[in-house]
Design an enzyme around this catalytic site. Structure first.
Site, short mmCIF file in Angstrom:
data_model
loop_
_atom_site.label_atom_id
_atom_site.label_comp_id
_atom_site.label_asym_id
_atom_site.label_seq_id
_atom_site.Cartn_x
_atom_site.Cartn_y
_atom_site.Cartn_z
N ASP A 86 0.42 1.38 -4.41
CA ASP A 86 1.49 1.58 -5.40
C ASP A 86 0.99 2.03 -6.77
OD1 ASP A 86 0.34 -1.00 -5.50
OD2 ASP A 86 2.10 -1.85 -6.48
N GLU A 144 0.99 -4.04 -4.70
CA GLU A 144 0.04 -4.98 -5.30
C GLU A 144 0.46 -5.26 -6.73
OE1 GLU A 144 -2.93 -6.59 -7.72
OE2 GLU A 144 -2.31 -4.50 -7.93
ZN ZN Z 1 -3.14 -2.76 -11.64
ZN ZN Z 2 -4.88 -2.32 -9.17
#
Ligand code: ZN
Ligand code: ZN
Length: 414
Positions: A86, A144
């Site tokens: 991401d 994440e």
């Molecule tokens: Zn980051």
């Molecule tokens: Zn990262």
């Protein structure tokens, strides 16, 4: 030859055929098209297509946009390699020819590089599969940055639907002169908690405070008093950061609002310290609200959190030795734990060792221009992860493939 030297030579053999231009094109394409957490559809499709072409059995849609590729290659250990996919809500300001084309979204944390490294390692290991034996599992993880991606993959059956690992590996791009591989045999990233606080006062006219309970004043006391938690309640030898990142109340100057909200971020490295700070936060919020005469007790809610990332010490030393063989003795060092956080550690089933390390990526000219004498000062003066100016040196593309591939080979050829 030592085991580390043998693995390093094999890694060099397997990655010598990598087409650097092709990997660079793949990386630039990902960088141009960043996608926010849980929206990594295009990125996931690109990764899945490359894995399929390399001979992996690919499952898409794990926890929404997650990708899992399995290459079963005879008896032997099972290794998981993970890359997160991401991007961030940041407007890119690098001016690079391959800068983001998505409005207000940027790969400012380098997860595009992580996907490229993962792809390169998967392809090199697949092409050289006659040199190793076992099962390679490649994981493209969503979300994440927002937290929750790793946990969502586990909730979607990652640990049951795919071969159970003997070791799990991941890496992160970091600031610092390109070409270093910081390793830490133990705690490497801190735990992070998000805490939402809602205070209930009694709203009314700005001219008649005596008929109200003003949550703005209470919020101000709470923010101030929270500053004493780390300074007065945490020992100097323990690490903790408590930040009030959000403070919201009110709609108009002559209205005393009925409610105020705070958003807190907490970083710690030990459960004991985390518990102590959380207890103090609750006590202070409740105490200040009582002192102010709030009609209803406040709500303190713990939302998305990241655990500590704790490398298996033996595994880390083993992989660090391989990386030293690959890149030179001086390129691998232990910088100690960072206050940053990761959800990588959640992917490994209970009791399975994992290792996570950094790959530094600041271009040489940018580093040379950094002000300061000390490393810490220089690090503070170059664009780092989450900066709109973060621009890793493409020279780290092949080394990052080698770090990951060699970690896999250290297990798959044991
Ligand atoms: Zn980051
Ligand atoms: Zn990262």
């Amino acid at each position: 030859m030592t085991d580390a030297a043998r693995v390093a030579r094999l890694t060099e053999d397997l990655t010598s055929a990598l087409k650097t231009g092709d990997l660079e094109d793949f990386y630039r394409d990902l960088h141009r098209h960043p996608e926010l957490s849980f929206q990594e559809h295009r990125t996931a499709a690109r990764l899945a297509a490359r894995l399929r072409a390399a001979g992996f059995e690919v499952t898409e849609g794990v926890a929404g946009t997650g990708v899992v590729g399995v290459l079963a290659n005879g008896d032997g250990p099972v290794v998981w390699l993970r890359g997160d996919m991401d991007a961030l809500p940041v407007t890119e300001a690098t001016g690079l020819p391959y800068a983001s084309t998505a409005d207000g979204v940027m790969h400012a944390c380098g997860h595009d590089l992580h996907v490229t490294w993962l792809t390169g390692a998967a392809e090199a290991l697949a092409a050289g599969r006659e040199t190793w034996s076992g099962t390679l599992v490649v994981i493209g993880q969503p979300a994440e940055e927002s937290g929750g991606g790793a946990a969502a993959m586990v909730a979607d059956g990652l640990q049951e639907r795919f071969p159970r690992p003997d070791a799990v590996f991941g890496q992160h791009v970091a600031p610092g002169p390109a070409g270093f591989y910081p390793h830490t045999p133990g705690l490497i990233m801190s735990a992070a908690d998000e805490i939402e606080v809602v205070m209930h006062g009694l709203g009314g006219h700005g001219s008649r405070p005596e008929a109200t309970v003003d949550p703005v004043v209470t919020a101000a006391y709470i923010v101030t008093r929270l500053q004493t938690v780390v300074s007065r309640e945490v020992a100097a030898s323990d690490a903790a950061v408590l930040t009030v990142g959000q403070l919201h109340a009110g709609t108009k100057n002559n209205i005393i609002p009925a409610e105020a909200r705070l958003g807190l971020n907490l970083r710690t490295q030990e459960t004991r310290v985390r518990e102590r700070v959380l207890t103090a936060v609750r006590r202070i919020v409740e105490g200040e609200c009582r002192a102010a005469g709030c009609p209803v007790p406040p709500e303190v809610t713990l939302t998305q959190g990241y655990p500590n990332t704790v490398n298996d010490a033996d595994l880390d030393r083993e992989i660090a030795a391989v990386h030293r063989e690959l890149f030179g003795e001086h390129t691998v060092f232990d910088f100690g734990p960072a206050m940053g956080s990761e959800d990588f550690g959640l992917l490994a089933p209970q009791g399975v060792p994992y290792d996570f390390w950094f790959v530094t990526s600041t271009p040489a000219d940018v580093w040379a221009a950094a002000r300061g004498e000390e490393l810490a000062e220089q690090l503070g003066d170059v664009p780092a992860n989450h900066s709109p100016l973060f621009a890793p040196d493409l020279a780290v593309l092949v080394p990052g493939v080698r770090t990951l591939a060699s970690a896999a080979l250290s297990r798959l050829t044991a």
